[in-house]
Motif scaffolding. Structure first.
Motif, short mmCIF file in Angstrom:
data_model
loop_
_atom_site.label_atom_id
_atom_site.label_comp_id
_atom_site.label_asym_id
_atom_site.label_seq_id
_atom_site.Cartn_x
_atom_site.Cartn_y
_atom_site.Cartn_z
N ASP A 106 7.60 0.62 -1.35
CA ASP A 106 7.59 0.72 -2.53
C ASP A 106 7.19 -0.33 -3.31
N LEU A 107 5.99 -0.77 -2.91
CA LEU A 107 4.93 -1.84 -4.00
C LEU A 107 5.59 -1.79 -5.66
N ASN A 108 5.56 -2.80 -6.01
CA ASN A 108 5.90 -2.74 -7.68
C ASN A 108 4.64 -2.70 -8.06
N ILE A 109 3.56 -2.19 -7.77
CA ILE A 109 2.32 -1.90 -8.61
C ILE A 109 1.91 -1.02 -8.09
N TYR A 114 -2.45 0.47 -6.54
CA TYR A 114 -2.10 -0.10 -5.39
C TYR A 114 -3.18 1.51 -5.44
N MET A 161 5.93 0.08 -12.66
CA MET A 161 3.92 0.59 -11.57
C MET A 161 4.66 0.95 -11.07
#
Lengths: 446, 182
Positions: free
Chosen positions: A132-135, A139, A195
């Motif tokens: 779970d990337l905050n970007i 990405y 995001m």
């Protein structure tokens, strides 16, 4: 090791918790879970393509009033793709003369890697996500932008003019359509305030397609162009440049490009579902945890997610089998003169309006405000297009009835009133008219 | 420890491909090696807990700048098929130049990050609160538009980019006289 525990963990999609319970927590266990997750996710992506190809062939066949694959593997031809893959694998490896060895061989591998990388941020069910990337969205955009290079590699490395032309077309198309795609994606990012793909799903108490329908439409059109599917498939237009950038590839190397295209299509369908259709959300049922602590709700979430994804995939195929291909200048005109301005206006309007709505407003009130805004922008866009089209028709002697072949006579829908007939040289090319300029439909009589 | 291993791997990839860039005779392959070098730098950004910067590196340097370079190379195919060595024989000049750069780098880095005294305990990387990392993008966005932080450079950069965009459109715009000839 408890078989019942294992089965329940499998059913509730929490195999990681099972491994932690069995082998104890620690960095080694986490590494095992991570590697296992990567292997499972990529294997899933590669295997589902076998089904997707069969599905696409069946769907398109039905829409074109054919039967489709029906010999290999029973009545429905279920094993047709397996047979095709076998054929591809047994083919001879051919290198075209003068090909760039590095570029030619690296391209099929890199394109599949790029297609698989983006799946890392796809949320399948609550807690079932690669990372779970905050970007997350950024990405995805970065990877898909960098993967355009691979097509250039393939086209240039093949030492074939059609391949190079196809690659140039692909790059022009994909680089251009990234602009409206990113602008359209900024709207749900503003609405969700994050995001992260998981964060966007959490923010959708009401699916964003009801808050941002225009943004959804622009994103959908851009994904069609990004995956190079009909009506934007001129990077592999058979009648013009044979097969585009992968013309010189044979056997499984061609299969890799085919594979990447299907993985990408499914991914964009999944991203559309995640961003605009609420992803795995199903009235809170997806968070259901049973009494003995197994999150069975994840299975519901997964089923809901894939139901939506395959619906979107069906829409992709529907468009693919119904619409004809558009010309290269029309594609770029549609992008730069229509989609980019509309998405810019939409972005500004949504940013201002969403800032004006006080925090804590009822979700339904917020939805209604955004919906009204979208309707206003859509109506204004259509009105502007209608006026532009009307001006174009008026400026064309003959009322546009002849298309590009303008015959200087008075038209039948308002061609009067501008004096002497214009010389033909001054006639603006109707084919270059902006989108919405209605070209007359001439039905040939046989 | 694992961080150090990954760092040295990434540094090795970056430096090796950078050397390949300047020694390769085939310009197209040199451009590909340049992309690998950019990728290594992006990896180092991600290792340093700056994923946004890493992805921006990917988007801008590989997605845009490398694309531009490769297009420029493709337009000049004859240039690529040269078999001349890319080296010229100015060994002494380049030696002086690179030694100067090395000296400046050592001076500046030594001033900014002084070496720990010999008796100090070796420090590990400071642990950052995961909540801070999770909200890093939002904080960066706010600092771009806040008056106390970077609003002036940010707006100046946007105006510069917009001016470049308008300028390129004006250059590509057909002149009034030329239009009649077409």
């Amino acid at each position: 090791m408890d078989i019942l525990d294992l089965l329940k963990s499998l059913l509730s999609l929490s195999l990681g918790d099972f491994i932690r319970r069995t082998f104890g927590t620690g960095p080694g266990t986490e590494l095992l879970i991570d590697i296992g997750g990567v292997v499972m996710l990529s294997t899933f992506c590669l295997l589902i393509v076998i089904f997707l190809i069969w599905l696409t062939r069946k769907l398109i066949a039905r829409m074109q009033d054919r039967i489709g694959p029906n010999r290999v593997g029973g009545r429905f031809g279920l094993l047709q793709t397996v047979a095709d893959v076998m054929k591809l694998l047994t083919k001879e490896v051919i290198h075209p003369s003068g090909a760039d060895w590095v570029a030619f061989n690296a391209a099929p591998i890199l394109i599949v890697i790029a297609a698989l990388l983006v799946w890392a941020v796809m949320p399948f069910a609550p807690g079932v996500i690669g990372v779970d990337l905050n970007i997350g969205i950024f990405y995805v955009m970065a990877i898909s932008s960098a993967s355009v290079i691979v097509i250039l590699l393939a086209g240039w490395g093949s030492n074939n003019k059609y391949a190079l032309l196809g690659a140039f077309r692909a790059v022009a198309q994909m680089v251009s359509y990234e602009v409206p795609m990113i602008l359209a994606l900024l709207v749900p990012i503003i609405l969700a305030g994050t995001m992260s793909t998981k964060g966007i799903i959490d923010a959708q108490t009401i699916p964003f397609i009801f808050l941002a329908p225009i943004s959804a439409l622009i994103f959908y059109i851009s994904t069609l162009a990004e995956t190079g599917r009909t009506p934007f498939d001129l990077l592999e237009a058979e009648s013009e440049i044979v097969a585009g950038y992968h013309i010189e590839y044979g056997g499984m190397k061609f299969g890799m490009f085919f594979l990447a295209e299907f993985i990408n299509t499914l991914f964009w369908a999944g991203l559309f579902v995640t961003i605009y259709l609420g992803g795995y959300r199903f009235f809170g049922l997806e968070n259901w945890v049973s009494a003995d602590g197994y999150p069975y709700g994840r299975l519901i979430g997964l089923i809901v997610f894939f139901a939506k994804v395959f619906f979107m995939y069906f829409v992709f195929d529907w468009v693919r089998s119904t619409l004809p291909r558009v010309r290269v200048d029309q594609i770029l005109n549609l992008n730069w003169k229509f989609l980019v301005p509309v998405s810019l206006v939409l972005l500004f309007a949504v940013a201002i309006v969403d800032k004006l709505i006080p925090t804590g407003t009822n979700a339904i009130v917020r939805m209604v405000i955004h919906l009204v805004l979208n309707v206003v922008i859509a109506a204004a866009t259509l009105e502007i297009l209608r006026r532009r089209g009307r001006q174009n028709r008026l400026a064309t002697p003959g009322g546009g009835s002849g298309g590009a072949v303008a015959v200087p006579h008075d038209g039948h829908d308002g061609g009067h009133g501008h004096g002497a007939p214009q010389p033909i040289e001054d006639v603006p090319d109707v084919l270059d008219a902006p989108l919405g300029a209605r070209e007359p439909v001439v039905v040939p009589v046989h | 420890m694992s961080q150090q291993i990954i760092f040295f791997l990434l540094a090795a990839i970056t430096l090796t491909s950078a050397i390949v860039v300047v020694t390769m005779r085939n310009l197209f392959h040199a451009a590909l090696a340049l992309m690998v070098s950019f990728l290594g730098v992006a990896g180092i950004y991600i290792l340093l807990e700056a994923p946004f910067l890493g992805m921006a590196q990917l988007l801008v340097y590989i997605g845009a700048i490398s694309m531009l370079i490769i297009f420029a190379i493709m337009m000049t195919r004859r240039l690529m098929q040269t078999n001349e060595t890319p080296f010229n024989s100015q060994v002494i000049g380049s030696l002086i130049g690179s030694l100067l750069v090395l000296a400046i780098l050592v001076l500046v880095i030594g001033r900014l990050y002084p070496l720990a005294p010999a008796d100090a305990v070796l420090q590990t990387a400071p642990q950052v609160d995961p909540a801070v990392l999770q909200s890093s993008v939002a904080r960066m966005g706010r600092s771009f538009v806040s008056a106390e932080a970077y609003v002036l450079p940010f707006e100046l950069a946007s105006v510069l980019l917009l001016a470049a965009l308008v300028g390129s459109i004006i250059i590509a715009w057909p002149r009034r006289g030329e239009e009649d000839n077409q």
